[in-house]
Scaffold this motif. Structure first.
Motif, PDB file in Angstrom:
ATOM      1  N   ILE A  88      48.262  56.901  36.306  1.00  0.00           N
ATOM      2  CA  ILE A  88      47.236  56.637  34.782  1.00  0.00           C
ATOM      3  C   ILE A  88      45.808  56.858  35.991  1.00  0.00           C
ATOM      4  CG2 ILE A  88      45.586  55.721  33.399  1.00  0.00           C
ATOM      5  CD1 ILE A  88      47.569  53.681  33.067  1.00  0.00           C
ATOM      6  N   ASP A  89      45.206  57.911  35.315  1.00  0.00           N
ATOM      7  CA  ASP A  89      43.417  58.210  36.088  1.00  0.00           C
ATOM      8  C   ASP A  89      42.764  57.804  34.955  1.00  0.00           C
ATOM      9  OD1 ASP A  89      41.425  59.230  36.733  1.00  0.00           O
ATOM     10  OD2 ASP A  89      42.422  61.300  37.374  1.00  0.00           O
ATOM     11  N   ALA A  90      42.238  56.267  35.837  1.00  0.00           N
ATOM     12  CA  ALA A  90      41.192  55.723  35.427  1.00  0.00           C
ATOM     13  C   ALA A  90      39.508  55.720  34.894  1.00  0.00           C
ATOM     14  CB  ALA A  90      41.499  54.216  35.084  1.00  0.00           C
ATOM     15  N   ASP A  91      39.486  57.287  35.837  1.00  0.00           N
ATOM     16  CA  ASP A  91      38.192  57.450  36.545  1.00  0.00           C
ATOM     17  C   ASP A  91      37.567  58.893  35.187  1.00  0.00           C
ATOM     18  OD1 ASP A  91      35.528  57.993  37.662  1.00  0.00           O
ATOM     19  OD2 ASP A  91      36.805  58.508  39.557  1.00  0.00           O
ATOM     20  N   THR A  92      37.357  58.389  34.097  1.00  0.00           N
ATOM     21  CA  THR A  92      37.177  59.015  33.036  1.00  0.00           C
ATOM     22  C   THR A  92      35.697  59.231  33.311  1.00  0.00           C
ATOM     23  OG1 THR A  92      38.306  57.703  31.523  1.00  0.00           O
ATOM     24  CG2 THR A  92      36.984  59.037  30.427  1.00  0.00           C
ATOM     25  N   GLY A  93      35.983  60.982  33.144  1.00  0.00           N
ATOM     26  CA  GLY A  93      34.827  61.635  33.206  1.00  0.00           C
ATOM     27  C   GLY A  93      34.623  62.133  34.445  1.00  0.00           C
ATOM     28  N   LEU A  94      35.228  61.407  35.739  1.00  0.00           N
ATOM     29  CA  LEU A  94      35.427  62.558  37.024  1.00  0.00           C
ATOM     30  C   LEU A  94      36.956  62.637  37.505  1.00  0.00           C
ATOM     31  CD1 LEU A  94      32.407  60.382  38.523  1.00  0.00           C
ATOM     32  CD2 LEU A  94      32.465  62.856  38.208  1.00  0.00           C
ATOM     33  N   ARG A  95      37.963  62.768  36.903  1.00  0.00           N
ATOM     34  CA  ARG A  95      38.895  62.608  36.601  1.00  0.00           C
ATOM     35  C   ARG A  95      39.410  63.222  38.115  1.00  0.00           C
ATOM     36  NH1 ARG A  95      41.361  66.010  31.676  1.00  0.00           N
ATOM     37  NH2 ARG A  95      40.987  67.700  32.968  1.00  0.00           N
ATOM     38  N   SER A  96      40.536  63.782  39.000  1.00  0.00           N
ATOM     39  CA  SER A  96      40.859  63.979  40.058  1.00  0.00           C
ATOM     40  C   SER A  96      42.669  64.041  39.836  1.00  0.00           C
ATOM     41  CB  SER A  96      40.223  63.509  41.108  1.00  0.00           C
ATOM     42  OG  SER A  96      40.936  62.441  41.181  1.00  0.00           O
ATOM     43  N   LEU A  97      43.928  63.501  39.398  1.00  0.00           N
ATOM     44  CA  LEU A  97      44.603  63.436  39.809  1.00  0.00           C
ATOM     45  C   LEU A  97      45.630  64.402  39.384  1.00  0.00           C
ATOM     46  CD1 LEU A  97      45.845  59.795  39.584  1.00  0.00           C
ATOM     47  CD2 LEU A  97      45.006  61.313  40.852  1.00  0.00           C
ATOM     48  N   ASP A  98      44.764  65.149  38.314  1.00  0.00           N
ATOM     49  CA  ASP A  98      45.462  66.449  37.684  1.00  0.00           C
ATOM     50  C   ASP A  98      45.390  67.807  38.269  1.00  0.00           C
ATOM     51  OD1 ASP A  98      42.840  65.959  37.228  1.00  0.00           O
ATOM     52  OD2 ASP A  98      42.947  67.689  36.331  1.00  0.00           O
ATOM     53  N   VAL A  99      43.806  67.704  39.537  1.00  0.00           N
ATOM     54  CA  VAL A  99      43.658  68.310  40.715  1.00  0.00           C
ATOM     55  C   VAL A  99      45.031  68.396  42.052  1.00  0.00           C
ATOM     56  CG1 VAL A  99      42.085  69.489  42.486  1.00  0.00           C
ATOM     57  CG2 VAL A  99      42.224  69.194  39.739  1.00  0.00           C
ATOM     58  N   LEU A 100      45.102  66.666  42.267  1.00  0.00           N
ATOM     59  CA  LEU A 100      45.787  66.923  43.335  1.00  0.00           C
ATOM     60  C   LEU A 100      47.344  66.720  43.713  1.00  0.00           C
ATOM     61  CD1 LEU A 100      43.649  63.329  44.543  1.00  0.00           C
ATOM     62  CD2 LEU A 100      43.544  65.169  45.418  1.00  0.00           C
ATOM     63  N   LEU A 101      47.841  66.620  42.011  1.00  0.00           N
ATOM     64  CA  LEU A 101      48.897  67.445  41.554  1.00  0.00           C
ATOM     65  C   LEU A 101      49.370  68.757  40.499  1.00  0.00           C
ATOM     66  CD1 LEU A 101      49.775  63.661  40.375  1.00  0.00           C
ATOM     67  CD2 LEU A 101      50.690  64.112  42.077  1.00  0.00           C
ATOM     68  N   GLY A 102      48.638  69.325  41.244  1.00  0.00           N
ATOM     69  CA  GLY A 102      48.555  70.666  40.805  1.00  0.00           C
ATOM     70  C   GLY A 102      48.585  70.763  39.395  1.00  0.00           C
ATOM     71  N   MET A 103      48.389  70.142  38.474  1.00  0.00           N
ATOM     72  CA  MET A 103      48.564  69.922  37.373  1.00  0.00           C
ATOM     73  C   MET A 103      47.144  70.616  35.992  1.00  0.00           C
ATOM     74  SD  MET A 103      50.614  66.828  37.173  1.00  0.00           S
ATOM     75  CE  MET A 103      51.278  66.861  35.336  1.00  0.00           C
ATOM     76  N   GLU A 104      46.559  70.576  36.231  1.00  0.00           N
ATOM     77  CA  GLU A 104      45.311  71.112  35.919  1.00  0.00           C
ATOM     78  C   GLU A 104      45.492  72.158  34.222  1.00  0.00           C
ATOM     79  OE1 GLU A 104      45.343  71.887  39.469  1.00  0.00           O
ATOM     80  OE2 GLU A 104      43.572  72.879  39.434  1.00  0.00           O
ATOM     81  N   ASN A 105      46.560  72.972  34.790  1.00  0.00           N
ATOM     82  CA  ASN A 105      46.970  73.812  33.342  1.00  0.00           C
ATOM     83  C   ASN A 105      48.053  73.204  32.684  1.00  0.00           C
ATOM     84  OD1 ASN A 105      44.542  74.938  34.540  1.00  0.00           O
ATOM     85  ND2 ASN A 105      46.704  76.435  35.918  1.00  0.00           N
ATOM     86  N   ASP A 106      47.952  71.525  32.816  1.00  0.00           N
ATOM     87  CA  ASP A 106      49.793  71.165  32.146  1.00  0.00           C
ATOM     88  C   ASP A 106      49.006  70.086  30.998  1.00  0.00           C
ATOM     89  OD1 ASP A 106      51.186  72.563  34.093  1.00  0.00           O
ATOM     90  OD2 ASP A 106      51.411  70.915  35.368  1.00  0.00           O
TER      91      ASP A 106
END
Ligand SMILES: Nc1ncnc2c1ncn2[C@@H]1O[C@H](COP(=O)(O)OP(=O)(O)OP(=O)(O)O)[C@@H](O)[C@H]1O
Ligand SMILES: [Mg+2]
Length: 265
Positions: free
Chosen positions: A43-61
């Motif tokens: 769970i990315d709980a850093d609302t407003g400054l998310r980063s886990l999607d980028v670290l997992l290559g999932m920005e477009n998913d």
């Protein structure tokens, strides 16, 4: 660790101080747990400054996020997305254009508790600080890992975070030292990492060497370093096994021959 009714555990990765490596630790721990056969959700709980999607290559998913779940815009299952290239790992992303207030504490608790029924491990990546975002992230957790760098400021912040977590009812807290310079990990002397854990009265769950290029390249690829580098695969696998309850002593990291001989001299 598959099949049957799951009642998983939720761990918050937190630090107080910003930029110490919480998100890096969260994705690499999740990837290692996934590799060991544990169904794991981040769970990315850093609302407003998310980063886990980028670290997992999932920005477009991603279509939905944690705020959408909190506001009832979608069902939880619609917002939890399997990582394409990281076995056993799913992501519930943070909203990028909202703030912490969009996820009330009670909603975080219910999301984490629902996810515990579906996964073996729920890993919550906390934002920096000790204010609202931290408290919301911690609200969903049974256990905590405090990530710190090996310095006095981090030590003081870790002490404060430990107190706040305990007050919030989280008693199972361990310390992970990240970005540790090799000279602090010499084998002969009692490593300064062990000393810091002793001073904080926290069990040390692992220490990760400073390896800027390894983490930078992994982030650029959108892959956890634990799946790209043998050294990080080993280090994070040990941490994952300790999270799973295996009793593996934390050793100072052995340095590759060339650097070790330089430091010995
Ligand atoms: N062991 C390490 N060695 C070298 N660089 C690292 C290490 N761990 C993390 N980094 C780098 O440090 C930077 C900050 O890491 P990260 O985003 O994980 O920190 P954070 O604690 O989540 O930050 P924030 O408080 O902003 O959420 C990133 O560039 C990351 O690649
Ligand atoms: Mg972060």
């Amino acid at each position: 660790m598959t099949g049957g009714i799951t009642v998983g555990e939720a761990l918050v990765i937190t630090s107080g101080k910003g930029g110490v490596g919480k998100s890096t630790v969260a994705v690499n721990l999740a990837a290692s747990l996934g590799r060991l056969g544990c169904r794991t959700v981040l769970i990315d709980a850093d609302t407003g400054l998310r980063s886990l999607d980028v670290l997992l290559g999932m920005e477009n998913d991603l279509v939905y996020d944690l705020t959408d779940v909190a506001e009832g815009i979608c069902k939880l299952r619609q917002a939890v997305v399997k990582a394409r290239d990281v076995d056993g790992v799913s992501l519930l992303a943070a909203a990028q254009l909202r703030d912490m207030c969009s996820v009330p504490r009670g909603r975080m608790e219910s999301v984490a508790s629902e996810l515990r029924q579906m996964f073996d491990y729920v890993i919550i990546d906390s934002p920096a600080g000790v204010d609202l975002g931290f408290r919301i992230a911690a609200a969903g957790a049974d256990r905590a890992i405090i990530v710190a760098n090996n310095d006095v400021i981090c030590q003081r912040d870790a002490e404060r975070v430990k107190g706040l977590l305990e007050r919030a009812g989280i008693g199972d807290i361990s310390l992970l030292l990240n970005r540790v310079p090799p000279e602090k990990l010499k084998k002969k002397e009692k490593s300064s990492c062990a000393l810091m854990a002793e001073r904080l009265e926290l069990p040390l769950i692992g220490n990760i060497r400073a390896r800027a290029s390894v983490f930078r390249e992994a982030a650029q690829k959108g892959r956890p370093a634990a799946l790209e580098s043998e050294e990080m695969a080993r280090a994070f696998e040990e941490i994952a096994r300790r999270v799973m309850g295996e009793d593996i002593p934390v050793q100072p990291v052995r340095m590759p021959g060339f650097w070790a001989s330089l430091l010995k001299g």
